[in-house]
Scaffold this motif. Sequence first.
Motif, mmCIF file in Angstrom:
data_model
loop_
_atom_site.group_PDB
_atom_site.id
_atom_site.type_symbol
_atom_site.label_atom_id
_atom_site.label_comp_id
_atom_site.label_asym_id
_atom_site.label_seq_id
_atom_site.Cartn_x
_atom_site.Cartn_y
_atom_site.Cartn_z
ATOM 1 N N ASP A 75 33.297 -13.192 42.300
ATOM 2 C CA ASP A 75 32.555 -12.663 43.449
ATOM 3 C C ASP A 75 31.359 -13.540 43.790
ATOM 4 O OD1 ASP A 75 32.930 -10.612 45.335
ATOM 5 O OD2 ASP A 75 31.299 -9.411 44.500
ATOM 6 N N SER A 76 30.930 -14.351 42.825
ATOM 7 C CA SER A 76 29.795 -15.249 43.072
ATOM 8 C C SER A 76 30.224 -16.549 43.746
ATOM 9 C CB SER A 76 29.085 -15.573 41.758
ATOM 10 O OG SER A 76 29.853 -16.473 40.973
ATOM 11 N N LEU A 77 31.534 -16.758 43.903
ATOM 12 C CA LEU A 77 32.026 -18.038 44.405
ATOM 13 C C LEU A 77 32.365 -18.041 45.886
ATOM 14 C CD1 LEU A 77 34.441 -19.156 41.535
ATOM 15 C CD2 LEU A 77 31.993 -19.630 41.792
ATOM 16 N N HIS A 78 32.413 -16.877 46.512
ATOM 17 C CA HIS A 78 32.818 -16.843 47.924
ATOM 18 C C HIS A 78 31.662 -16.345 48.781
ATOM 19 C CE1 HIS A 78 33.472 -12.420 48.433
ATOM 20 N NE2 HIS A 78 33.546 -12.483 47.119
ATOM 21 N N THR A 79 31.788 -16.558 50.079
ATOM 22 C CA THR A 79 30.706 -16.196 51.004
ATOM 23 C C THR A 79 31.071 -15.005 51.879
ATOM 24 O OG1 THR A 79 31.546 -17.801 52.621
ATOM 25 C CG2 THR A 79 29.842 -18.555 51.081
ATOM 26 N N GLY A 80 32.211 -14.383 51.600
ATOM 27 C CA GLY A 80 32.615 -13.210 52.363
ATOM 28 C C GLY A 80 31.902 -11.959 51.891
ATOM 29 N N HIS A 81 32.379 -10.827 52.370
ATOM 30 C CA HIS A 81 31.800 -9.545 51.972
ATOM 31 C C HIS A 81 31.962 -9.358 50.464
ATOM 32 C CE1 HIS A 81 30.534 -5.382 52.456
ATOM 33 N NE2 HIS A 81 31.520 -5.041 51.661
#
Length: 205
Positions: A75-81
């Motif tokens: 979850d720390s690797l993407h920029t989505g919700h």
Amino acid sequence: MQLLYQTHSPYARKALVFAHEAGLAGQLEVIHHETSPTNRNEAVYAQNPLGKVPVLLRPGLPPVFDSDVICEYLDSLHTGHPLIPLQGEARWHALRVQAVAKGIADSGIAVRWETSRRPEALRYPPLRDGHTQKLLASYDWLEQELDVDGAVHVGHIAVATSLSWLEFRELPGFRNQRPKLTVWYQAFITRPSMLATPLCGETQD
């Protein structure tokens, strides 16, 4: 990155479904490994002292293990919700649902040990029955507490992958008298992330 995986593990599947939902599945090389408490897998033990999958291998960095921790990392690797809400009651609700789902998988595995995996002479029916009660109580809780209309979060992923594993192993079911949970589940398992990660295979003890 490499994900040490097992095609019949609810925990490993949770991490991979999470990766799909986060848009990160394309960055993972998924490598199947058979593990069980009675079948030591040296390649997995070399990365995780518990000898269990999933394990996320990162180039030049220490491995990450346990599905909850892997989901936090992804979850720390993407920029989505964020799939794990960052703060407030939304965060605690999602984590609480995840905890119940993890407990469902744990109890399902215990029931399976006492009904099919342990030698028959060593099975303990009261333990089987106690874990079955945990399953039924958790199904009732989810019928009341699961936010079936909310945005997808880690709790939803954990619930769907645990329930699908219970059905895969033909363990005590959740559908009777739980219409809200059943309708939500039937819709969730049609998501691309679930369709891309089917359960298959038998445990090799």
